[in-house]
Design an enzyme around this catalytic site. Structure first.
Site, PDB file in Angstrom:
ATOM      1  N   ILE A  39     -16.995  41.821 -13.110  1.00  0.00           N
ATOM      2  CA  ILE A  39     -17.534  40.462 -13.041  1.00  0.00           C
ATOM      3  C   ILE A  39     -16.458  39.445 -12.640  1.00  0.00           C
ATOM      4  O   ILE A  39     -16.778  38.367 -12.136  1.00  0.00           O
ATOM      5  CB  ILE A  39     -18.176  40.103 -14.406  1.00  0.00           C
ATOM      6  CG1 ILE A  39     -19.281  39.078 -14.267  1.00  0.00           C
ATOM      7  CG2 ILE A  39     -17.140  39.683 -15.426  1.00  0.00           C
ATOM      8  CD1 ILE A  39     -20.141  38.950 -15.508  1.00  0.00           C
ATOM      9  N   HIS A  56     -12.863  52.579 -19.879  1.00  0.00           N
ATOM     10  CA  HIS A  56     -13.201  52.251 -18.488  1.00  0.00           C
ATOM     11  C   HIS A  56     -11.963  52.342 -17.623  1.00  0.00           C
ATOM     12  O   HIS A  56     -10.859  52.045 -18.069  1.00  0.00           O
ATOM     13  CB  HIS A  56     -13.827  50.851 -18.381  1.00  0.00           C
ATOM     14  CG  HIS A  56     -13.018  49.762 -19.007  1.00  0.00           C
ATOM     15  ND1 HIS A  56     -13.003  49.546 -20.364  1.00  0.00           N
ATOM     16  CD2 HIS A  56     -12.184  48.836 -18.468  1.00  0.00           C
ATOM     17  CE1 HIS A  56     -12.206  48.534 -20.642  1.00  0.00           C
ATOM     18  NE2 HIS A  56     -11.683  48.081 -19.506  1.00  0.00           N
ATOM     19  N   HIS A  80     -10.383  50.901 -14.023  1.00  0.00           N
ATOM     20  CA  HIS A  80     -10.489  49.886 -12.979  1.00  0.00           C
ATOM     21  C   HIS A  80     -10.088  50.562 -11.668  1.00  0.00           C
ATOM     22  O   HIS A  80      -8.979  51.107 -11.571  1.00  0.00           O
ATOM     23  CB  HIS A  80      -9.507  48.749 -13.224  1.00  0.00           C
ATOM     24  CG  HIS A  80      -9.708  47.997 -14.515  1.00  0.00           C
ATOM     25  ND1 HIS A  80     -10.281  46.743 -14.568  1.00  0.00           N
ATOM     26  CD2 HIS A  80      -9.383  48.304 -15.796  1.00  0.00           C
ATOM     27  CE1 HIS A  80     -10.280  46.318 -15.830  1.00  0.00           C
ATOM     28  NE2 HIS A  80      -9.745  47.250 -16.592  1.00  0.00           N
TER      29      HIS A  80
END
Ligand code: AMP
Length: 117
Positions: A29, A95, A97
């Site tokens: 985001i 997560h 990136h």
């Protein structure tokens, strides 16, 4: 429940890039590169330190697929996972990136400890 678990559950939307039964890739985001994708396992692991090695093997293939799909497998990319407090992790669901789309700089965290990429 973390925000990424809510995305997996379909409770909040994401800008999806690729999905299978075990993993999900979606756009960050707040992108820090022209291409900035987050890649997560659907099963909850707090961070890389908790991750299952066998599943990580499958996740490696999925991440490679994302790179091919985005057309950066040859030009290159950076793969980062922030683990724990000193690693700068904000969302407590594992997560990676995937950053790409430009020649990326490298930060010196010894002299600039607030920099993450
Ligand atoms: P980290 O600091 O490694 O935990 O990174 C968390 C990342 O999640 C940041 O890059 C945020 O911009 C990103 N992020 C937070 N909420 C969302 C969301 N709802 N959709 C996409 N990316 C998000």
């Amino acid at each position: 429940m973390t925000i990424f678990e809510k995305i997996v559950a379909g409770e909040i939307p994401c800008n999806k890039v690729l999905e299978n039964d075990k993993f999900l890739a979606f756009n960050d985001i707040n992108p820090k590169a022209p291409i900035h994708i987050l890649i997560i396992p659907k099963k909850h692991f707090e961070n890389f330190q908790e991750m299952d090695g066998t599943l990580m093997g499958e996740m490696t293939k999925f991440i490679q697929e994302v790179a091919v799909l985005m057309g950066v497998d040859k030009s290159g990319y950076r793969l980062v996972t922030n683990c724990g407090e000193n690693g700068g992790q904000e969302v407590m669901h594992l997560h990676f990136h995937l950053l790409a789309g430009a020649k990326l700089g490298w930060v010196d965290t010894a002299t600039d400890p607030q920099s993450t990429f």
